[in-house]
Design a protein around this motif. Sequence first.
Motif, mmCIF file in Angstrom:
data_model
loop_
_atom_site.group_PDB
_atom_site.id
_atom_site.type_symbol
_atom_site.label_atom_id
_atom_site.label_comp_id
_atom_site.label_asym_id
_atom_site.label_seq_id
_atom_site.Cartn_x
_atom_site.Cartn_y
_atom_site.Cartn_z
ATOM 1 N N LEU A 151 0.764 -1.347 0.061
ATOM 2 C CA LEU A 151 -0.003 -0.140 -0.224
ATOM 3 C C LEU A 151 0.867 0.990 0.212
ATOM 4 C CD1 LEU A 151 -2.914 1.059 -0.146
ATOM 5 C CD2 LEU A 151 -2.975 1.076 2.566
ATOM 6 N N ALA A 152 1.712 1.163 0.919
ATOM 7 C CA ALA A 152 2.800 2.322 0.477
ATOM 8 C C ALA A 152 3.816 2.261 -0.354
ATOM 9 C CB ALA A 152 3.848 2.075 1.589
ATOM 10 N N GLY A 153 3.830 1.076 -1.539
ATOM 11 C CA GLY A 153 4.853 1.407 -2.177
ATOM 12 C C GLY A 153 4.230 2.084 -3.603
ATOM 13 N N GLN A 154 2.515 1.491 -3.495
ATOM 14 C CA GLN A 154 1.528 1.572 -4.835
ATOM 15 C C GLN A 154 0.813 2.635 -4.532
ATOM 16 O OE1 GLN A 154 1.420 -3.350 -5.014
ATOM 17 N NE2 GLN A 154 0.733 -2.473 -5.846
ATOM 18 N N THR A 155 1.120 3.435 -3.704
ATOM 19 C CA THR A 155 0.256 4.683 -3.836
ATOM 20 C C THR A 155 0.716 5.966 -3.138
ATOM 21 O OG1 THR A 155 -0.316 5.011 -1.261
ATOM 22 C CG2 THR A 155 -2.141 3.387 -2.683
ATOM 23 N N GLU A 156 0.245 7.006 -3.165
ATOM 24 C CA GLU A 156 0.914 8.378 -2.430
ATOM 25 C C GLU A 156 0.385 8.931 -1.450
ATOM 26 O OE1 GLU A 156 1.812 12.953 -3.963
ATOM 27 O OE2 GLU A 156 1.280 11.240 -5.533
ATOM 28 N N GLN A 157 2.140 8.816 -0.155
ATOM 29 C CA GLN A 157 0.731 9.979 0.971
ATOM 30 C C GLN A 157 1.469 11.126 1.058
ATOM 31 O OE1 GLN A 157 3.272 6.646 1.282
ATOM 32 N NE2 GLN A 157 2.433 5.672 0.166
ATOM 33 N N VAL A 158 0.036 11.439 1.111
ATOM 34 C CA VAL A 158 0.578 12.964 1.853
ATOM 35 C C VAL A 158 0.100 12.780 3.505
ATOM 36 C CG1 VAL A 158 0.091 15.640 1.621
ATOM 37 C CG2 VAL A 158 -0.658 13.915 -0.068
ATOM 38 N N PHE A 159 1.296 13.116 4.029
ATOM 39 C CA PHE A 159 0.942 13.252 5.772
ATOM 40 C C PHE A 159 0.820 14.665 6.023
ATOM 41 C CE2 PHE A 159 2.065 8.952 6.369
ATOM 42 C CZ PHE A 159 3.144 8.620 5.149
ATOM 43 N N GLY A 160 -0.089 14.838 6.849
ATOM 44 C CA GLY A 160 -0.366 16.509 7.666
ATOM 45 C C GLY A 160 -1.248 16.641 8.850
ATOM 46 N N ALA A 161 -1.315 17.492 9.106
ATOM 47 C CA ALA A 161 -1.788 17.417 10.622
ATOM 48 C C ALA A 161 -3.221 17.554 10.586
ATOM 49 C CB ALA A 161 -2.136 18.696 11.206
ATOM 50 N N PRO A 162 -4.327 16.542 11.640
ATOM 51 C CA PRO A 162 -5.792 16.544 11.440
ATOM 52 C C PRO A 162 -6.048 16.757 10.580
ATOM 53 C CG PRO A 162 -4.774 15.731 13.305
ATOM 54 C CD PRO A 162 -4.125 16.128 12.668
ATOM 55 N N PRO A 163 -6.688 18.978 10.823
ATOM 56 C CA PRO A 163 -7.059 19.559 9.898
ATOM 57 C C PRO A 163 -7.079 19.880 8.906
ATOM 58 C CG PRO A 163 -6.584 20.576 12.599
ATOM 59 C CD PRO A 163 -6.139 19.458 11.683
ATOM 60 N N LEU A 164 -5.624 19.140 8.882
ATOM 61 C CA LEU A 164 -5.208 19.635 7.055
ATOM 62 C C LEU A 164 -5.900 18.776 6.389
ATOM 63 C CD1 LEU A 164 -1.492 21.416 7.526
ATOM 64 C CD2 LEU A 164 -3.959 22.240 6.733
ATOM 65 N N ILE A 165 -5.570 17.498 6.687
ATOM 66 C CA ILE A 165 -5.878 16.413 5.924
ATOM 67 C C ILE A 165 -7.849 16.442 6.175
ATOM 68 C CG2 ILE A 165 -5.982 13.663 6.177
ATOM 69 C CD1 ILE A 165 -3.962 14.893 5.428
ATOM 70 N N PHE A 166 -8.240 16.601 6.928
ATOM 71 C CA PHE A 166 -9.529 16.892 6.596
ATOM 72 C C PHE A 166 -9.710 17.823 5.704
ATOM 73 C CE2 PHE A 166 -13.290 19.382 8.039
ATOM 74 C CZ PHE A 166 -13.990 18.209 8.194
ATOM 75 N N GLY A 167 -9.612 18.768 5.292
ATOM 76 C CA GLY A 167 -9.299 19.669 4.700
ATOM 77 C C GLY A 167 -9.588 19.446 2.999
ATOM 78 N N ALA A 168 -8.484 18.455 2.610
ATOM 79 C CA ALA A 168 -7.658 18.462 1.962
ATOM 80 C C ALA A 168 -9.458 17.078 1.422
ATOM 81 C CB ALA A 168 -6.452 17.175 1.610
ATOM 82 N N ALA A 169 -9.759 15.914 2.692
ATOM 83 C CA ALA A 169 -10.224 15.215 1.974
ATOM 84 C C ALA A 169 -11.407 15.869 1.822
ATOM 85 C CB ALA A 169 -10.400 13.920 3.505
ATOM 86 N N THR A 170 -12.249 16.760 2.360
ATOM 87 C CA THR A 170 -13.586 16.660 1.810
ATOM 88 C C THR A 170 -13.740 17.416 0.809
ATOM 89 O OG1 THR A 170 -12.788 18.141 3.103
ATOM 90 C CG2 THR A 170 -14.638 16.833 4.063
#
Length: 320
Positions: A151-170
């Motif tokens: 899963l790590a090698g076959q996707t691209e990961q973006v790490f961030g603080a929970p509020p930032l990930i929330f915004g990026a997801a929604t």
Amino acid sequence: MKAIGGAVSGLCLATASFADTPTLRAAVLKFGTVNWELNTIQHHGFDAAHGFDLEVQGMAGGSAAKVAFQGGEADVIVSDWLWVARQRAAGNDFVFIPYSKAVGGIMVQGESTAQDLTDLEGAQIGIAGGPLDKSWLILRAYAEKNHGMDLAGQTEQVFGAPPLIFGAATSGEVDAAINFWHFGAKMEAGGMRTLLSVAEASADLGLDPETPLLGYVVRGAMLRDNPELVEGLAAASRDAKDLLASDDAEWARLRPNMNADDDAQFAALVAGFRAGIPAPGPIDEAAAGRMLELMYDLGGEELLGTATELPAGTFAQTGS
């Protein structure tokens, strides 16, 4: 046992000058969900009923709370038991009292065509908590076991603080997201759906999803020298949980502190908290040991230090 960070005997309890009731200082994330339980304890006097006075110290982040605890400026913090295991393996006498089994999952937009993890190949995944986030590690293990997928090698990961990930997801900026459970509840209220929950993945891997990951952390000296205080904290926590599990009026009282933007978010947060309430009674240490071994296989010393197996005394097996 040596004092940690200068705290005498690993325990530094303030005492009110006019009474013998000890004050238990809890250093917690200022806007964390544990505040809902702590507020309930204070509002209803569950602390006084169990022989202590709870003082809540709001902290800017989890690291600041740990510094306060290790430096003797706080008696209690909230963390995961894997951190406690790592600390015990390093010689620090910390003990874990269960608080919550709430975990999230990997979420996608409601209209996404993804049906399982294989559909995320090449996708961008937003992850709160960093590369060693426990949920991410468990989902990686599940993908390898069930799909032969890195899963790590076959996707691209973006790490961030929970509020930032929330915004990026929604906003759809990322294709999928793994976030802390309360942000996940808000994401679900906004129309996202869970592709795979951490609880499902854990069960598939032979782990026990009922094992509480988060808990109150105290010093071992408190458990030895003031066992009634540790029992009191556990009992007050259980009283608050019992009330929050069934009393909608209590949640209405807490709502101004919950940062819920609408009724859907509020309902999702209440449901998520209730689902995360662990059953009373002792933790299954064999199940916890299996989880630790898996986490060590995936995260190694960077995650767990020298804790290759569950250190004795990690859990305070209280009656609550």
